[in-house]
Design an enzyme around this catalytic site. Structure first.
Site, PDB file in Angstrom:
ATOM      1  N   ASN A  47      18.484  86.054  65.298  1.00  0.00           N
ATOM      2  CA  ASN A  47      17.422  86.614  64.451  1.00  0.00           C
ATOM      3  C   ASN A  47      16.021  86.171  64.912  1.00  0.00           C
ATOM      4  OD1 ASN A  47      17.276  83.946  63.689  1.00  0.00           O
ATOM      5  ND2 ASN A  47      17.833  84.270  61.541  1.00  0.00           N
ATOM      6  N   HIS A  64      15.033  83.011  65.459  1.00  0.00           N
ATOM      7  CA  HIS A  64      14.561  81.689  65.015  1.00  0.00           C
ATOM      8  C   HIS A  64      14.483  80.707  66.186  1.00  0.00           C
ATOM      9  CE1 HIS A  64      18.896  80.151  63.836  1.00  0.00           C
ATOM     10  NE2 HIS A  64      18.611  79.794  65.061  1.00  0.00           N
ATOM     11  N   GLU A 100      13.285  80.235  60.349  1.00  0.00           N
ATOM     12  CA  GLU A 100      13.887  81.549  60.170  1.00  0.00           C
ATOM     13  C   GLU A 100      12.790  82.619  60.075  1.00  0.00           C
ATOM     14  OE1 GLU A 100      16.899  81.564  60.759  1.00  0.00           O
ATOM     15  OE2 GLU A 100      18.194  80.634  59.260  1.00  0.00           O
ATOM     16  N   ASP A 115      16.233  69.630  64.541  1.00  0.00           N
ATOM     17  CA  ASP A 115      16.666  69.894  63.168  1.00  0.00           C
ATOM     18  C   ASP A 115      17.943  69.142  62.800  1.00  0.00           C
ATOM     19  OD1 ASP A 115      18.165  71.448  64.937  1.00  0.00           O
ATOM     20  OD2 ASP A 115      17.165  73.296  64.368  1.00  0.00           O
TER      21      ASP A 115
HETATM   22  C1  F6R Z   1      19.539  74.068  67.128  1.00  0.00           C
HETATM   23  C2  F6R Z   1      18.481  75.032  66.929  1.00  0.00           C
HETATM   24  C3  F6R Z   1      18.742  76.508  66.913  1.00  0.00           C
HETATM   25  C4  F6R Z   1      19.627  76.989  68.061  1.00  0.00           C
HETATM   26  C5  F6R Z   1      19.883  78.481  67.946  1.00  0.00           C
HETATM   27  C6  F6R Z   1      20.810  78.993  69.035  1.00  0.00           C
HETATM   28  O1  F6R Z   1      19.015  72.744  67.146  1.00  0.00           O
HETATM   29  O2  F6R Z   1      17.403  74.621  66.760  1.00  0.00           O
HETATM   30  O3  F6R Z   1      17.508  77.185  66.951  1.00  0.00           O
HETATM   31  O4  F6R Z   1      19.006  76.698  69.280  1.00  0.00           O
HETATM   32  O5  F6R Z   1      20.439  78.769  66.700  1.00  0.00           O
HETATM   33  O6  F6R Z   1      22.072  78.451  68.844  1.00  0.00           O
HETATM   34  P1  F6R Z   1      23.274  78.799  69.837  1.00  0.00           P
HETATM   35  O7  F6R Z   1      22.937  78.182  71.138  1.00  0.00           O
HETATM   36  O8  F6R Z   1      24.471  78.172  69.196  1.00  0.00           O
HETATM   37  O9  F6R Z   1      23.350  80.286  69.899  1.00  0.00           O
END
Ligand code: F6R
Length: 260
Positions: free
Chosen positions: A136, A138, A143, A67
Site C-alpha cells: 500500500n 507504506h 500507512e 518500528d
Molecule cells: C518493517 C517495515 C515495513 C516493511 C514493509 C515490507 O520494519 O517497516 O515497512 O518494510 O511492510 O515488508 P515485506 O518485506 O515483508 O514485504
C-alpha cells in the site's frame, strides 16, 4: 532518486548489501536505520555472510529499527526485537547496547515514541536508513494518509498491512493493530535512504513512489523530496515503471553513475 534495476531478487539483495557494506567500511561508527519484513531476510543473511567471510564489522555501529508492534514484549516470537535477533544481531558483532528498537511493551507507548526520537537525535541522526515498502506504499508503518511531517509515534495499522503480516501470527485477529513507528519526517531526516523492493506484488507501490505525485496516499512518495535516496529493485518490482529505459540507461545493470 537513484533507481537501480537488477535482473532478479538475489542481485538486488547483493547490490543493497554492497551499499551497506561500503557505508560501514567508510564510517565504522555509522548510525544505521534498519527494517524488518520478508524482503530484508536475505539481505541480513548476505550481510552476516560478509561478516563471517570478509570480516565486515558492525562492532562500532549504532542501529535504530523503524518500528515495533505495540503490546509485544521483546522476547515474543513475533516481535521485531525477536526478528532482528534471529535474522541479524545474533550473526554479527553489533553491540546489543547500541541496537535499538522502539519499546512496543512500554507502559506509555506515546512517551516511549518521544524518547525514541530523542535517542536518534542524540546519536547524531541516521547515516543510512534501510527501507522496505508495503503493497500500500507504506514505509516503516506510516500507512497511507500518514503525515509526511510525522515523527516517531503510534500508528494504527491498516487491515491490508495486518493481512500481509498475518503469516507470522496465528490469525488475523491476533495480528497487532498498533505499532510504534518512526515518522516520514524522521525517515527523511536520514542522511541517505536505501529502499529495497523485490517481487511483482510491490510493482504498483513502487510506481506510485517513484513516478506518482508526492502524496500522503503513498507515504513512500515522500522519498522524492530526499536528495540522496536510492531505490533498488528487481525487474518484477520495477515492472510497472514507465521510465525504465531511462533508469537502465543511467545505471546499466544497476551500477553507479557519475551523473545521476
Ligand atoms: C518493517 C517495515 C515495513 C516493511 C514493509 C515490507 O520494519 O517497516 O515497512 O518494510 O511492510 O515488508 P515485506 O518485506 O515483508 O514485504
Amino acid at each position: 532518486m537513484k533507481v537501480l534495476i537488477l535482473p532478479d531478487a538475489q542481485a538486488a539483495i547483493q547490490r543493497a548489501a554492497d551499499i551497506i557494506a561500503r557505508t560501514v567500511i567508510a564510517k565504522p561508527d555509522a548510525v544505521l536505520g534498519l527494517a524488518t519484513g520478508g524482503t530484508m531476510l536475505p539481505l541480513y543473511k548476505a550481510l552476516a555472510q560478509r561478516h563471517r567471510d570478509e570480516g565486515l564489522s558492525f562492532a562500532k555501529t549504532t542501529s535504530f529499527n523503524l518500528d515495533e508492534y505495540i503490546g509485544l514484549a521483546p522476547d515474543h516470537p513475533c516481535s521485531y526485537h525477536h526478528y532482528m535477533q534471529e535474522a541479524f544481531f545474533a550473526h554479527v558483532d553489533i553491540d546489543p547496547a547500541r541496537a535499538h528498537l522502539p519499546k512496543g511493551d512500554a507502559p506509555d507507548p506515546q512517551a516511549a515514541s518521544l524518547d525514541y526520537e530523542a535517542l536518534i537525535e542524540a546519536a547524531g541522526g541516521i547515516d543510512l536508513q534501510l527501507l522496505g515498502i508495503g503493497q500500500n506504499g507504506h514505509i516503516g508503518f506510516n500507512e497511507p494518509t500518514a503525515s509526511l511531517g510525522s515523527r516517531t509515534r503510534i500508528k494504527t495499522l491498516t487491515d491490508s498491512t495486518r493481512r500481509a503480516n498475518q503469516r507470522y501470527f496465528a490469525s488475523f485477529e491476533e495480528t497487532p493493530r498498533y505499532a510504534i513507528t518512526t515518522g516520514v519526517a524522521t525517515i527523511l531526516s536520514s542522511r541517505k535512504c536505501l529502499l529495497v523492493a523485490t517481487g511483482e506484488d510491490k510493482a504498483e507501490a513502487v510506481a506510485n513512489m517513484v513516478e506518482g505525485p508526492v502524496s500522503a496516499a503513498c507515504p513512500a512518495s515522500a522519498l522524492q523530496f530526499h536528495a540522496r535516496a536510492t531505490i533498488i529493485l528487481d525487474e518484477a518490482a520495477a515492472s510497472a515503471l514507465k521510465l525504465t529505459d531511462y533508469y537502465e540507461n543511467v545505471h546499466p545493470q544497476g551500477q553507479d553513475s557519475i551523473f545521476d
